[in-house]
Write a protein that holds these residues in place. Sequence first.
Motif, PDB file in Angstrom:
ATOM      1  N   GLN A  28      21.018  81.734  68.573  1.00 54.76           N
ATOM      2  CA  GLN A  28      20.566  80.366  68.847  1.00 54.76           C
ATOM      3  C   GLN A  28      19.731  79.827  67.686  1.00 54.76           C
ATOM      4  OE1 GLN A  28      18.597  80.489  72.630  1.00 54.76           O
ATOM      5  NE2 GLN A  28      20.510  80.353  73.792  1.00 54.76           N
ATOM      6  N   LEU A  29      18.892  80.684  67.102  1.00 52.07           N
ATOM      7  CA  LEU A  29      18.095  80.261  65.947  1.00 52.07           C
ATOM      8  C   LEU A  29      18.990  79.894  64.764  1.00 52.07           C
ATOM      9  CD1 LEU A  29      15.061  82.719  65.870  1.00 52.07           C
ATOM     10  CD2 LEU A  29      15.043  80.298  66.395  1.00 52.07           C
ATOM     11  N   MET A  30      20.010  80.715  64.521  1.00 54.16           N
ATOM     12  CA  MET A  30      20.922  80.444  63.411  1.00 54.16           C
ATOM     13  C   MET A  30      21.714  79.159  63.657  1.00 54.16           C
ATOM     14  SD  MET A  30      22.215  84.303  62.579  1.00 54.16           S
ATOM     15  CE  MET A  30      23.259  83.821  61.228  1.00 54.16           C
ATOM     16  N   ASN A  31      22.104  78.925  64.885  1.00 53.84           N
ATOM     17  CA  ASN A  31      22.835  77.707  65.238  1.00 53.84           C
ATOM     18  C   ASN A  31      21.942  76.472  65.028  1.00 53.84           C
ATOM     19  OD1 ASN A  31      24.855  76.057  66.125  1.00 53.84           O
ATOM     20  ND2 ASN A  31      24.538  76.488  68.293  1.00 53.84           N
ATOM     21  N   ALA A  32      20.693  76.561  65.428  1.00 54.85           N
ATOM     22  CA  ALA A  32      19.762  75.444  65.242  1.00 54.85           C
ATOM     23  C   ALA A  32      19.536  75.172  63.757  1.00 54.85           C
ATOM     24  CB  ALA A  32      18.437  75.747  65.936  1.00 54.85           C
ATOM     25  N   LYS A  33      19.424  76.223  62.957  1.00 55.66           N
ATOM     26  CA  LYS A  33      19.221  76.063  61.516  1.00 55.66           C
ATOM     27  C   LYS A  33      20.440  75.388  60.885  1.00 55.66           C
ATOM     28  CE  LYS A  33      18.217  78.678  57.342  1.00 55.66           C
ATOM     29  NZ  LYS A  33      18.019  79.996  56.768  1.00 55.66           N
ATOM     30  N   ARG A  34      21.639  75.787  61.289  1.00 52.12           N
ATOM     31  CA  ARG A  34      22.867  75.189  60.767  1.00 52.12           C
ATOM     32  C   ARG A  34      22.947  73.715  61.146  1.00 52.12           C
ATOM     33  NH1 ARG A  34      27.685  74.291  63.061  1.00 52.12           N
ATOM     34  NH2 ARG A  34      27.123  75.526  64.875  1.00 52.12           N
ATOM     35  N   ASN A  35      22.566  73.389  62.388  1.00 45.80           N
ATOM     36  CA  ASN A  35      22.593  71.994  62.838  1.00 45.80           C
ATOM     37  C   ASN A  35      21.615  71.133  62.051  1.00 45.80           C
ATOM     38  OD1 ASN A  35      24.560  72.534  64.708  1.00 45.80           O
ATOM     39  ND2 ASN A  35      23.144  72.725  66.430  1.00 45.80           N
ATOM     40  N   MET A  36      20.439  71.680  61.759  1.00 47.87           N
ATOM     41  CA  MET A  36      19.452  70.929  60.985  1.00 47.87           C
ATOM     42  C   MET A  36      19.943  70.687  59.559  1.00 47.87           C
ATOM     43  SD  MET A  36      15.857  72.549  62.345  1.00 47.87           S
ATOM     44  CE  MET A  36      14.921  71.735  61.096  1.00 47.87           C
ATOM     45  N   ALA A  37      20.580  71.694  58.962  1.00 45.08           N
ATOM     46  CA  ALA A  37      21.114  71.537  57.609  1.00 45.08           C
ATOM     47  C   ALA A  37      22.225  70.487  57.596  1.00 45.08           C
ATOM     48  CB  ALA A  37      21.633  72.874  57.092  1.00 45.08           C
ATOM     49  N   GLU A  38      23.071  70.494  58.601  1.00 43.61           N
ATOM     50  CA  GLU A  38      24.153  69.507  58.698  1.00 43.61           C
ATOM     51  C   GLU A  38      23.572  68.103  58.865  1.00 43.61           C
ATOM     52  OE1 GLU A  38      27.814  67.867  58.646  1.00 43.61           O
ATOM     53  OE2 GLU A  38      27.334  69.962  58.260  1.00 43.61           O
ATOM     54  N   GLU A  39      22.520  67.975  59.644  1.00 39.26           N
ATOM     55  CA  GLU A  39      21.873  66.677  59.838  1.00 39.26           C
ATOM     56  C   GLU A  39      21.283  66.169  58.521  1.00 39.26           C
ATOM     57  OE1 GLU A  39      18.306  64.678  62.506  1.00 39.26           O
ATOM     58  OE2 GLU A  39      19.032  66.666  63.001  1.00 39.26           O
ATOM     59  N   GLU A  40      20.682  67.064  57.733  1.00 42.42           N
ATOM     60  CA  GLU A  40      20.135  66.673  56.431  1.00 42.42           C
ATOM     61  C   GLU A  40      21.246  66.194  55.497  1.00 42.42           C
ATOM     62  OE1 GLU A  40      17.153  66.360  54.789  1.00 42.42           O
ATOM     63  OE2 GLU A  40      16.322  66.422  56.798  1.00 42.42           O
ATOM     64  N   MET A  42      24.072  64.910  56.350  1.00 46.24           N
ATOM     65  CA  MET A  42      24.555  63.632  56.858  1.00 46.24           C
ATOM     66  C   MET A  42      23.590  62.501  56.473  1.00 46.24           C
ATOM     67  SD  MET A  42      26.294  63.096  60.597  1.00 46.24           S
ATOM     68  CE  MET A  42      24.790  63.245  61.505  1.00 46.24           C
ATOM     69  N   LYS A  43      22.286  62.739  56.562  1.00 43.31           N
ATOM     70  CA  LYS A  43      21.303  61.730  56.171  1.00 43.31           C
ATOM     71  C   LYS A  43      21.408  61.418  54.686  1.00 43.31           C
ATOM     72  CE  LYS A  43      17.742  62.504  59.654  1.00 43.31           C
ATOM     73  NZ  LYS A  43      16.362  62.960  59.895  1.00 43.31           N
ATOM     74  N   ASP A  44      21.592  62.459  53.853  1.00 41.78           N
ATOM     75  CA  ASP A  44      21.740  62.239  52.415  1.00 41.78           C
ATOM     76  C   ASP A  44      22.984  61.420  52.115  1.00 41.78           C
ATOM     77  OD1 ASP A  44      19.439  63.639  51.861  1.00 41.78           O
ATOM     78  OD2 ASP A  44      20.478  65.522  51.381  1.00 41.78           O
ATOM     79  N   ARG A  45      24.084  61.739  52.801  1.00 42.32           N
ATOM     80  CA  ARG A  45      25.330  61.003  52.592  1.00 42.32           C
ATOM     81  C   ARG A  45      25.158  59.538  52.990  1.00 42.32           C
ATOM     82  NH1 ARG A  45      29.201  63.202  56.263  1.00 42.32           N
ATOM     83  NH2 ARG A  45      28.593  65.151  55.302  1.00 42.32           N
ATOM     84  N   GLU A  46      24.503  59.285  54.125  1.00 41.46           N
ATOM     85  CA  GLU A  46      24.270  57.905  54.573  1.00 41.46           C
ATOM     86  C   GLU A  46      23.367  57.158  53.599  1.00 41.46           C
ATOM     87  OE1 GLU A  46      22.748  58.133  58.532  1.00 41.46           O
ATOM     88  OE2 GLU A  46      24.678  58.701  59.396  1.00 41.46           O
ATOM     89  N   LYS A  47      22.385  57.861  53.045  1.00 40.51           N
ATOM     90  CA  LYS A  47      21.480  57.247  52.078  1.00 40.51           C
ATOM     91  C   LYS A  47      22.239  56.841  50.815  1.00 40.51           C
ATOM     92  CE  LYS A  47      17.111  58.180  49.699  1.00 40.51           C
ATOM     93  NZ  LYS A  47      16.087  59.209  49.464  1.00 40.51           N
ATOM     94  N   LYS A  48      23.139  57.705  50.335  1.00 40.74           N
ATOM     95  CA  LYS A  48      23.940  57.381  49.155  1.00 40.74           C
ATOM     96  C   LYS A  48      24.862  56.199  49.429  1.00 40.74           C
ATOM     97  CE  LYS A  48      23.942  61.991  47.163  1.00 40.74           C
ATOM     98  NZ  LYS A  48      24.738  63.191  46.839  1.00 40.74           N
ATOM     99  N   ILE A  49      25.456  56.169  50.608  1.00 39.12           N
ATOM    100  CA  ILE A  49      26.341  55.057  50.967  1.00 39.12           C
ATOM    101  C   ILE A  49      25.548  53.755  51.036  1.00 39.12           C
ATOM    102  CG2 ILE A  49      27.742  54.097  52.841  1.00 39.12           C
ATOM    103  CD1 ILE A  49      28.680  56.967  53.424  1.00 39.12           C
TER     104      ILE A  49
END
Length: 86
Positions: A28-40, A42-49
């Motif tokens: 569960q900890l590893m899954n949460a860490k992966r989700n947070m990295a994916e969210e980051e 996605m935020k970077d991609r949206e910022k570039k767009i």
Amino acid sequence: MVEASLTGLVRTLLIIIGVFVLLRFIGQLMNAKRNMAEEERMKDREKKIRKAREKTAKNLGKTTVIKNGRSSVGDVEDVDFEEIDD
């Protein structure tokens, strides 16, 4: 001859259950860490767009001249003209 005692059996079962609970918690900890990295990401991609849209809106209708074949704005590539016969 080896004899199994009730306390040894209970202790072994508790250890096995503890290992499964620990593995599930780590998963569960590893899954949460992966989700947070994916969210980051996605935020970077949206910022570039968003920056690209702002830059496009700012330069709408403006003409830029590229000197010496070097592009300072984006990737520009010259393509040979080919005439197509109908």
